[in-house]
Design an enzyme around this catalytic site. Structure first.
Site, PDB file in Angstrom:
ATOM      1  N   ASN A   1       0.864  -1.182   0.000  1.00  0.00           N
ATOM      2  CA  ASN A   1       0.000   0.000   0.000  1.00  0.00           C
ATOM      3  C   ASN A   1       0.902   1.234   0.000  1.00  0.00           C
ATOM      4  O   ASN A   1       1.357   1.680   1.049  1.00  0.00           O
ATOM      5  CB  ASN A   1      -0.892  -0.043   1.235  1.00  0.00           C
ATOM      6  CG  ASN A   1      -1.831   1.148   1.315  1.00  0.00           C
ATOM      7  OD1 ASN A   1      -1.711   2.101   0.532  1.00  0.00           O
ATOM      8  ND2 ASN A   1      -2.753   1.113   2.249  1.00  0.00           N
TER       9      ASN A   1
ATOM     10  N   ARG B   1      -2.299  -1.738  -3.789  1.00  0.00           N
ATOM     11  CA  ARG B   1      -3.382  -0.768  -3.729  1.00  0.00           C
ATOM     12  C   ARG B   1      -3.048   0.380  -4.674  1.00  0.00           C
ATOM     13  O   ARG B   1      -1.986   1.003  -4.559  1.00  0.00           O
ATOM     14  CB  ARG B   1      -3.526  -0.241  -2.311  1.00  0.00           C
ATOM     15  CG  ARG B   1      -4.553   0.858  -2.237  1.00  0.00           C
ATOM     16  CD  ARG B   1      -4.477   1.599  -0.951  1.00  0.00           C
ATOM     17  NE  ARG B   1      -5.454   2.670  -0.965  1.00  0.00           N
ATOM     18  CZ  ARG B   1      -5.282   3.824  -0.336  1.00  0.00           C
ATOM     19  NH1 ARG B   1      -4.177   4.041   0.352  1.00  0.00           N
ATOM     20  NH2 ARG B   1      -6.200   4.750  -0.387  1.00  0.00           N
TER      21      ARG B   1
ATOM     22  N   HIS C   1     -11.857   4.936  -1.465  1.00  0.00           N
ATOM     23  CA  HIS C   1     -12.160   3.979  -0.383  1.00  0.00           C
ATOM     24  C   HIS C   1     -12.966   2.781  -0.884  1.00  0.00           C
ATOM     25  O   HIS C   1     -13.659   2.113  -0.109  1.00  0.00           O
ATOM     26  CB  HIS C   1     -12.974   4.629   0.759  1.00  0.00           C
ATOM     27  CG  HIS C   1     -12.223   5.654   1.547  1.00  0.00           C
ATOM     28  ND1 HIS C   1     -12.828   6.784   2.055  1.00  0.00           N
ATOM     29  CD2 HIS C   1     -10.935   5.727   1.931  1.00  0.00           C
ATOM     30  CE1 HIS C   1     -11.941   7.500   2.710  1.00  0.00           C
ATOM     31  NE2 HIS C   1     -10.772   6.885   2.646  1.00  0.00           N
TER      32      HIS C   1
ATOM     33  N   ARG D   1      -9.238  17.947   5.201  1.00  0.00           N
ATOM     34  CA  ARG D   1      -9.871  18.345   3.935  1.00  0.00           C
ATOM     35  C   ARG D   1     -11.217  19.000   4.206  1.00  0.00           C
ATOM     36  O   ARG D   1     -11.955  18.566   5.097  1.00  0.00           O
ATOM     37  CB  ARG D   1     -10.096  17.121   3.029  1.00  0.00           C
ATOM     38  CG  ARG D   1      -8.830  16.430   2.609  1.00  0.00           C
ATOM     39  CD  ARG D   1      -9.175  15.321   1.612  1.00  0.00           C
ATOM     40  NE  ARG D   1      -8.044  14.447   1.409  1.00  0.00           N
ATOM     41  CZ  ARG D   1      -8.099  13.120   1.507  1.00  0.00           C
ATOM     42  NH1 ARG D   1      -9.229  12.510   1.775  1.00  0.00           N
ATOM     43  NH2 ARG D   1      -7.018  12.402   1.296  1.00  0.00           N
TER      44      ARG D   1
ATOM     45  N   GLU E   1      -8.728  -3.616   4.451  1.00  0.00           N
ATOM     46  CA  GLU E   1      -8.465  -3.464   3.024  1.00  0.00           C
ATOM     47  C   GLU E   1      -7.392  -4.437   2.547  1.00  0.00           C
ATOM     48  O   GLU E   1      -7.447  -4.929   1.420  1.00  0.00           O
ATOM     49  CB  GLU E   1      -8.058  -2.007   2.729  1.00  0.00           C
ATOM     50  CG  GLU E   1      -9.244  -1.059   2.831  1.00  0.00           C
ATOM     51  CD  GLU E   1      -8.866   0.384   3.088  1.00  0.00           C
ATOM     52  OE1 GLU E   1      -8.395   0.682   4.205  1.00  0.00           O
ATOM     53  OE2 GLU E   1      -9.028   1.214   2.187  1.00  0.00           O
TER      54      GLU E   1
END
Ligand code: ADP
Length: 392
Positions: A7, A84, A173, A232, A377
């Site tokens: 990842n 990923r 996601h 964000r 994940e």
């Protein structure tokens, strides 16, 4: 199957070696501060000890080389490598066995996620070069969302501009939302059809999933859209960007940095992007922290309602990621907003559901089942590697 999951983030590279049958993790670690001075290499050694070493990672290739060298030295083996990839662009509606053509496409769509795709591609190149016989699989954060209907993914901008620059809602996601669906369906069977998946971490997004298909999601062309997040701003009037440049004299890069790194919980609380710090501040009566939490919950509630509308209903709500898995007060506040939909949370179960695996937290008789499902994940990526390698 033993699978190495890689990842690669913008300045870090995490890895995990796991067995898809037992879910046992043989080793895992992280290369931090890629491209900066004073890198840090963390690794679980064969005795299970976590080892932290100083390192220097000028680029992602240096980081993955360090990982592969360490795994080789400790005698680990694996039959597939899963990567990923943040952005699959308009090409990928599923994970893909890596070929030269797949690599070319990952690089072609990289301008949509320049901080991620280039480093991720470099990690794949290094794996292919070192182990030409081991298959690599690219698992895209965006592919799950490619099933969204046109009405959901299209931006109301001139058609030629959208086509030329491939502007649309891509979401993110996706691997986590897909995992939420998989586990909820395994646990609830026929009672689960319309799922609202709430991934609430430092980055946060919601996804409307109907019978395993994404109907809509809150992140857009980039992960900046949608919910208010750690740093964000989430959805704001897009004219704010032009206004800041025109009236404030900010450059494009400054606005980008401001909206991605200096906004959200950090900006409103004025103290931190970390929900734990803000919870602490709120508990001590800090008004900015209280507002930050209220805004986070309010915006999540509003956008959740639009996700539910996209499916014309909801029978299951799942919470995951750092805040979703750990902060029972946010879950409670969120669910209470949906009292009018019949959502009934069991307060005791909700408070107890921390670090305890996937479980139902709604009250008996609630027409909507509410669950906490800790995301995984890496496991989802490893399952894709197994599926594609064995199906090849
Ligand atoms: P990402 O993977 O997007 O970087 P995470 O899923 O790790 O983020 O979530 C990080 C967020 O989760 C932070 O805001 C952090 O404060 C919050 N978090 C982690 N643990 C807890 C906890 N025990 N209680 C409340 N919030 C938590």
């Amino acid at each position: 199957m033993n699978v190495l999951v890689v990842n690669a983030g913008s300045s870090s590279l995490k890895y995990q070696l796991l067995d898809t049958e037992t879910r046992e993790i043989a080793t895992k670690g992280n290369c931090e501060r890629i491209g900066l001075d004073r890198g840090i290499f963390t690794h679980t050694d064969p005795s299970g000890e976590k080892v932290v070493e100083d390192a220097l990672f000028p680029d992602h290739k240096a980081a993955i080389d360090r990982v592969l060298k360490t795994l080789d030295a400790e005698g680990h083996t694996f039959e597939g490598i899963g990567h990923r990839i943040v952005q699959g662009g308009w090409y990928f509606d599923d994970s893909a066995l890596v070929t030269d053509d797949v690599m070319a496409k990952i690089l072609e769509v990289a301008p949509l996620a320049p901080l991620h795709n280039y480093g991720e591609a470099a990690a794949i190149d290094a794996c292919r070069a070192r182990y030409p016989e081991i298959p690599n699989v690219a698992v895209f954060d965006t592919s799950f969302h490619m099933s969204m209907p046109e009405v959901a993914y299209t931006y109301a901008l001139p058609k030629d501009v959208c086509e030329k620059y491939h502007i649309r809602k891509y979401g993110a996601h996706g691997t986590s939302h897909r995992y939420e669906w998989m586990v909820a369906k395994e646990m609830l069977g026929d009672f689960c059809h319309r799922l609202l998946s709430c991934h609430l971490g430092n980055g946060a997004s919601l996804c409307a999933i109907e019978d395993g298909v994404c109907r809509d999601t809150t992140m857009g062309l980039t992960p900046l859209d949608g919910l208010m997040m750690g740093t964000r701003c989430g959805s704001i009037d897009p004219a704010t960007v032009c206004y800041l440049q025109r009236e404030g004299g900010y450059t494009y890069d400054e606005v980008d940095e401001m909206m991605n790194k200096q906004s959200g919980l950090l900006a409103v609380s004025g103290i931190s992007s970390d929900a734990r710090d803000i919870r602490n501040g709120a508990n001590h009566g800090d008004e900015n922290c209280l507002l930050a939490f209220d805004m986070f919950a309010y915006k999540a509630m509003l956008q959740a309602a639009s996700m539910i509308a996209s499916m014309a209903g909801v029978d299951t709500i799942t919470f995951t990621a750092g805040i979703g898995e750990n902060d029972w007060t946010i879950r409670q506040a969120f669910c209470e907003c949906f009292d009018w939909l019949g959502v009934r949370i069991d307060r005791e179960r909700n408070q107890a559901a921390v670090g305890a695996g996937p479980q139902v937290i709604s009250a008996a008789g609630s027409p909507v089942t509410v669950m906490v499902i800790p995301t995984d994940e890496e496991y989802m990526i490893a399952l894709d590697v197994k599926r594609l390698v064995e199906g090849a």
